[in-house]
Design a protein around this motif. Structure first.
Motif, PDB file in Angstrom:
ATOM      1  N   UNK A 163      31.621  54.063  39.694  1.00  0.00           N
ATOM      2  CA  UNK A 163      32.023  53.094  38.686  1.00  0.00           C
ATOM      3  C   UNK A 163      30.830  52.678  37.830  1.00  0.00           C
ATOM      4  N   UNK A 164      31.048  52.456  36.523  1.00  0.00           N
ATOM      5  CA  UNK A 164      29.939  52.047  35.646  1.00  0.00           C
ATOM      6  C   UNK A 164      29.507  50.611  35.933  1.00  0.00           C
ATOM      7  N   UNK A 165      28.219  50.379  35.747  1.00  0.00           N
ATOM      8  CA  UNK A 165      27.640  49.077  36.063  1.00  0.00           C
ATOM      9  C   UNK A 165      26.750  48.639  34.902  1.00  0.00           C
ATOM     10  N   UNK A 166      26.835  47.365  34.578  1.00  0.00           N
ATOM     11  CA  UNK A 166      25.933  46.762  33.596  1.00  0.00           C
ATOM     12  C   UNK A 166      24.942  45.871  34.340  1.00  0.00           C
ATOM     13  N   UNK A 189      32.356  47.493  36.451  1.00  0.00           N
ATOM     14  CA  UNK A 189      33.648  47.661  35.784  1.00  0.00           C
ATOM     15  C   UNK A 189      34.559  48.470  36.699  1.00  0.00           C
ATOM     16  N   UNK A 190      35.532  47.785  37.313  1.00  0.00           N
ATOM     17  CA  UNK A 190      36.449  48.470  38.224  1.00  0.00           C
ATOM     18  C   UNK A 190      37.526  49.241  37.498  1.00  0.00           C
ATOM     19  N   UNK A 191      37.772  48.925  36.185  1.00  0.00           N
ATOM     20  CA  UNK A 191      38.780  49.640  35.411  1.00  0.00           C
ATOM     21  C   UNK A 191      40.203  49.169  35.622  1.00  0.00           C
ATOM     22  N   UNK A 192      40.421  48.134  36.426  1.00  0.00           N
ATOM     23  CA  UNK A 192      41.782  47.649  36.708  1.00  0.00           C
ATOM     24  C   UNK A 192      41.802  46.125  36.618  1.00  0.00           C
ATOM     25  N   UNK A 193      42.658  45.596  35.737  1.00  0.00           N
ATOM     26  CA  UNK A 193      42.838  44.158  35.631  1.00  0.00           C
ATOM     27  C   UNK A 193      43.869  43.698  36.663  1.00  0.00           C
ATOM     28  N   UNK A 194      44.076  42.369  36.717  1.00  0.00           N
ATOM     29  CA  UNK A 194      45.071  41.824  37.651  1.00  0.00           C
ATOM     30  C   UNK A 194      46.459  42.326  37.304  1.00  0.00           C
ATOM     31  N   UNK A 195      46.764  42.452  35.998  1.00  0.00           N
ATOM     32  CA  UNK A 195      48.075  42.960  35.590  1.00  0.00           C
ATOM     33  C   UNK A 195      48.270  44.395  36.025  1.00  0.00           C
ATOM     34  N   UNK A 196      47.207  45.210  35.906  1.00  0.00           N
ATOM     35  CA  UNK A 196      47.298  46.604  36.372  1.00  0.00           C
ATOM     36  C   UNK A 196      47.537  46.670  37.862  1.00  0.00           C
TER      37      UNK A 196
END
Length: 384
Positions: free
Chosen positions: A300-303, A372-379
């Motif tokens: 996963x990408x990281x900032x 950045x996990x790529x998934x919101x709560x809605x997803x």
């Protein structure tokens, strides 16, 4: 004439008003009549607006909060993160006195650069002694080969003498059988034959001993003999010790803690003298709470935002630690007690930097990490 003692009636008041002349300067009383109607409508409008605000603002806040909650949950962040670089403890492989120091604290070095050196004279003497022992071992092997040849020649001579004595004994025994000579004449021949047989046995033992001294192979190469191999190993050890008198940097980095190293100081083999921080190998160790790990995956990408610098860096989640930090503590926490209190544990996560410009980073710096996990709560609610 008697005065009127009663109030005038409404009709009388109206007739009197009609008979009075109208003055031009007198104000018209009918102009002020609409004002009570306007003042009565104003409170009604203000009340409606108040109701709309009291009902609409909470709904708006609730809708905004719900939107942020549904679209949030995609990023996992922690400020419990630090810059890490490999640290090497520098030490000498041999004991001796320091002859020269070529580096200073916080100096950049490349792989293979000389850091300091130890007096090589004792090790040069040891190497000369090892070479002399090797030469002596080779001479001894050659002598063993000569001894083997001598033992073989002696065995052959003893066997030839045994054959001669056996022939003489057989001839005298035939004469005794024929009655030509007496039985007593065989005693000397029999004794001589036994001595010859004993000489052969001794010669064979000498050959066997010479063969064993040559490691069971009379044709062995000199440098393959065990004694010579041991001498060769001693020479290699002496050469290695001599080469280790010059201590070089195992990798590129920054040298530190060398201020206490002085010329003439005696140092022991294996004792820590200085440290080397490898600047070419930099990563971020982020300690995430165990409640944050469910959505984290490798790749996963990281900032990354290091506290010392304003610019954001980028990286990739590389691996997860084998256990929580408390498991590697010197004194692990004892949870099997009556006053146990649950504490959220943290797991170290290794983050590889994808930016090439990380030369400014120093080990131990604090950082803020956002994955950045790529998934919101809605997803997640929709099962995506």
């Amino acid at each position: 004439m008697n005065a009127r003692a009663t109030e005038p009636t409404i009709a009388e008041k109206a007739s009197d008003a009609k008979l009075r002349p109208v003055s031009a300067a007198a104000p018209a009383p009918a102009a002020a009549a609409p004002e009570p109607v306007a003042n009565a409508a104003a409170p009604r409008k203000n009340g409606t607006r108040r109701v709309v605000l009291m009902a609409g603002v909470p709904l708006l806040l609730l809708a905004a909060g719900g939107w942020f909650w549904l679209t949030g949950g995609r990023y996992e962040e922690t400020d419990n993160a630090y810059v890490q670089q490999s640290k090497v403890s520098l030490s000498a492989d041999v004991s001796g006195r320091v002859a020269d120091v070529l580096v200073q604290d916080n100096q950049m070095v490349a792989a293979g650069d000389t850091l300091f050196s130890i007096d090589p004279q004792p090790f040069q003497i040891a190497l000369s002694q090892a070479n002399a022992a090797l030469a002596s071992a080779r001479v001894n092997v050659e002598q063993l080969k000569v001894s083997f040849g001598t033992a073989q020649a002696q065995l052959q001579s003893s066997q030839e003498r045994l054959e001669i004595e056996q022939t003489a004994f057989d001839r005298k025994a035939a004469l005794v059988t024929q009655g030509v000579t007496a039985d007593s004449s065989l005693d000397d021949s029999k004794l001589t034959l036994q001595q010859a047989q004993t000489a052969v046995d001794l010669a064979r033992q000498q050959v066997a001993a010479a063969t064993a001294a040559l490691a069971g192979n009379p044709e062995i190469v000199t440098d393959e003999h065990p004694a010579v191999l041991a001498a060769l190993a001693a020479v290699e050890q002496a050469q290695r010790n001599l080469s280790k008198t010059t201590v070089t940097a195992p990798a590129a980095g920054i040298v530190s803690n060398v201020s206490s190293l002085n010329v003439g100081q005696f140092i022991s083999a294996g004792s820590m003298i200085a440290s080397l921080v490898e600047t070419d190998n930099t990563w971020i160790q982020a300690n995430f709470k165990e409640t944050q790990l469910a959505n984290l995956k490798v790749g996963q990408p990281v900032e990354i935002k290091v506290d010392a610098f304003g610019e954001a860096m980028h990286g990739t989640l590389e691996s997860f630690g084998a256990a929580t930090g408390s498991e590697f503590a010197l004194i692990p926490a004892q949870n099997a007690t009556g006053n146990w209190v649950k504490v959220v544990q943290r797991l170290p996560v290794r983050i590889a930097l994808s930016d090439g410009s990380n030369a400014m980073l120093k080990t131990g710096m604090s950082a803020m990490v956002t994955v950045d996990t790529g998934r919101s709560t809605l997803d997640k609610l929709q099962g995506k």
